[in-house]
Design a protein around this motif. Structure first.
Motif, PDB file in Angstrom:
ATOM      1  N   THR A   1       0.856  -1.260   0.063  1.00 35.10           N
ATOM      2  CA  THR A   1      -0.114   0.084   0.024  1.00 35.10           C
ATOM      3  C   THR A   1       0.762   1.416  -0.131  1.00 35.10           C
ATOM      4  O   THR A   1       0.193   2.467  -0.039  1.00 35.10           O
ATOM      5  CB  THR A   1      -1.065  -0.121   1.111  1.00 35.10           C
ATOM      6  OG1 THR A   1      -0.114   0.019   2.671  1.00 35.10           O
ATOM      7  CG2 THR A   1      -1.828  -1.087   1.269  1.00 35.10           C
ATOM      8  N   PRO A  55      -5.395   6.207  -0.836  1.00 34.73           N
ATOM      9  CA  PRO A  55      -6.412   5.559  -0.058  1.00 34.73           C
ATOM     10  C   PRO A  55      -7.975   5.920  -0.632  1.00 34.73           C
ATOM     11  O   PRO A  55      -7.674   7.255  -1.424  1.00 34.73           O
ATOM     12  CB  PRO A  55      -6.525   6.337   1.356  1.00 34.73           C
ATOM     13  CG  PRO A  55      -5.040   6.685   1.791  1.00 34.73           C
ATOM     14  CD  PRO A  55      -4.520   7.228  -0.012  1.00 34.73           C
ATOM     15  N   HIS A  76      -4.532  -0.506  -3.046  1.00 34.17           N
ATOM     16  CA  HIS A  76      -4.801   0.753  -2.479  1.00 34.17           C
ATOM     17  C   HIS A  76      -5.741   0.381  -1.318  1.00 34.17           C
ATOM     18  O   HIS A  76      -6.476  -0.485  -1.043  1.00 34.17           O
ATOM     19  CB  HIS A  76      -5.831   1.297  -3.480  1.00 34.17           C
ATOM     20  CG  HIS A  76      -5.513   1.799  -4.667  1.00 34.17           C
ATOM     21  ND1 HIS A  76      -4.853   3.394  -4.777  1.00 34.17           N
ATOM     22  CD2 HIS A  76      -4.867   1.527  -5.795  1.00 34.17           C
ATOM     23  CE1 HIS A  76      -4.279   3.490  -5.891  1.00 34.17           C
ATOM     24  NE2 HIS A  76      -4.171   2.396  -6.669  1.00 34.17           N
ATOM     25  N   PRO A  77      -5.411   1.385  -0.131  1.00 34.82           N
ATOM     26  CA  PRO A  77      -6.231   1.156   1.189  1.00 34.82           C
ATOM     27  C   PRO A  77      -7.716   1.653   0.872  1.00 34.82           C
ATOM     28  O   PRO A  77      -7.656   2.885   0.290  1.00 34.82           O
ATOM     29  CB  PRO A  77      -5.358   2.263   1.947  1.00 34.82           C
ATOM     30  CG  PRO A  77      -4.112   2.436   1.322  1.00 34.82           C
ATOM     31  CD  PRO A  77      -4.522   2.296   0.040  1.00 34.82           C
ATOM     32  N   SER A 103     -10.682   9.212   3.559  1.00 33.06           N
ATOM     33  CA  SER A 103      -9.717   9.516   2.433  1.00 33.06           C
ATOM     34  C   SER A 103     -10.417  10.874   2.010  1.00 33.06           C
ATOM     35  O   SER A 103     -11.496  11.234   2.144  1.00 33.06           O
ATOM     36  CB  SER A 103      -9.867   8.387   1.417  1.00 33.06           C
ATOM     37  OG  SER A 103      -9.336   8.781   0.236  1.00 33.06           O
TER      38      SER A 103
END
Length: 293
Positions: free
Chosen positions: A5, A10, A32-33, A65
């Motif tokens: 990541t 995010p 991707h978070p 995010s």
């Protein structure tokens, strides 16, 4: 799978229907978070097992995010879900299917709340999402700066194509392409109706039909050239007079096969109107003007 990541932006994703779930899985697989929220919490459980963070509320998801993606039922759902969310400084990407007018209104709505906005039209079905070479892509319009900043993340689920700063252009392109697809499906339905009760192997007819439609698809380039030049006779090999005469054979064959011509006659009627207006040497491009209200 890319579970690293580091350097991956995010993403907060609101909506976990079939498409939203496919998007979440693609972003998770790329490292991707992802924080997800869904009105029905049970839909999030499989994604939690795959590494997604599950938000209990919309506010919690949005706070996770600066890139907030909505993929909900309709425009009203987007308004309801984000009604009380703090969008100041956020980048909102709406992948909910809607109209050009709804996208423009949503962009203004987001701007009033201090957010940048990008509308998206997904030209794919869920099984195509996150699959290299599937041919799926997403049309985007609105904030060019937002698109460029998040291009890498947006391109993960499917190809990302920016079609203009007007927030309504993605939806406009989406619906235009889907409308053409719908008309194509109508033609395919009529073709199969003609042959289905005869001793015609339908599995053999299908590739013949797809080959013919593929060969004819270049017609779109001619229409674009005609509309841009204003000369609807340029490069025409089968003119309107010839095609209208030929329509009689199509209709007679449908009658013989006991097939309704209702999928064909609206376009044929427009062709006849254009011919009667004195445009025998044109192709069918003039029909475009007849559709304007």
């Amino acid at each position: 799978m890319d579970n690293d990541t580091s350097g991956k932006h995010p993403i907060a994703l609101l909506g976990l229907g079939a498409m939203g779930t496919a998007l979440a899985r693609a972003w998770l697989a790329a490292g991707h978070p992802v924080t997800v929220w869904n009105r029905t919490p049970g839909r999030a459980r499989p994604l939690a097992a795959e590494g997604a963070a599950v938000a209990a509320t919309v506010a919690e998801a949005v706070a996770a995010s600066d890139l907030v993606v909505t993929c909900l039922l309709d425009d009203a759902s987007v308004r309801a879900v984000l009604a009380d969310a703090d969008l100041a400084g956020k980048d909102v990407v709406d992948l909910t299917t809607g109209t050009p007018g709804q996208a423009r209104a949503r962009a203004a709505w987001a701007g009033e709340r201090g957010a940048r906005f990008l509308d998206g039209g997904i030209m794919a079905v869920p099984p195509m999402i996150g699959v290299a070479g599937s041919g799926g892509y997403v049309l985007y319009s609105g904030s060019r700066a937002l698109f460029e900043e998040h291009r890498a993340a947006l391109a993960v689920p499917a190809g990302a194509t920016f079609v203009g700063a007007d927030p309504g252009f993605a939806a406009l392109h989406d619906v235009a392409l889907l409308s053409a697809m719908t008309a194509m499906m109508a033609g395919i339905a009529h073709a199969f109706a003609l042959v289905r009760d005869e001793d015609v192997p339908l599995k053999d007819f299908a590739p013949m039909l797809t080959g013919w439609l593929t060969a004819m698809a270049g017609y779109a380039h001619g229409v674009a050239e005609h509309l841009e030049s204003g000369d609807y006779t340029r490069g025409v090999t089968s003119n309107l007079a010839m095609m209208v005469r030929g329509n009689a054979t199509l209709l007679r064959t449908a009658e013989e096969q006991r097939v309704s011509p209702e999928l064909l006659t609206p376009f044929m009627d427009l062709m006849r109107r254009r011919l009667d207006d004195g445009h025998a040497d044109e192709g069918t491009t003039g029909v475009v003007g007849l559709l304007a209200r």
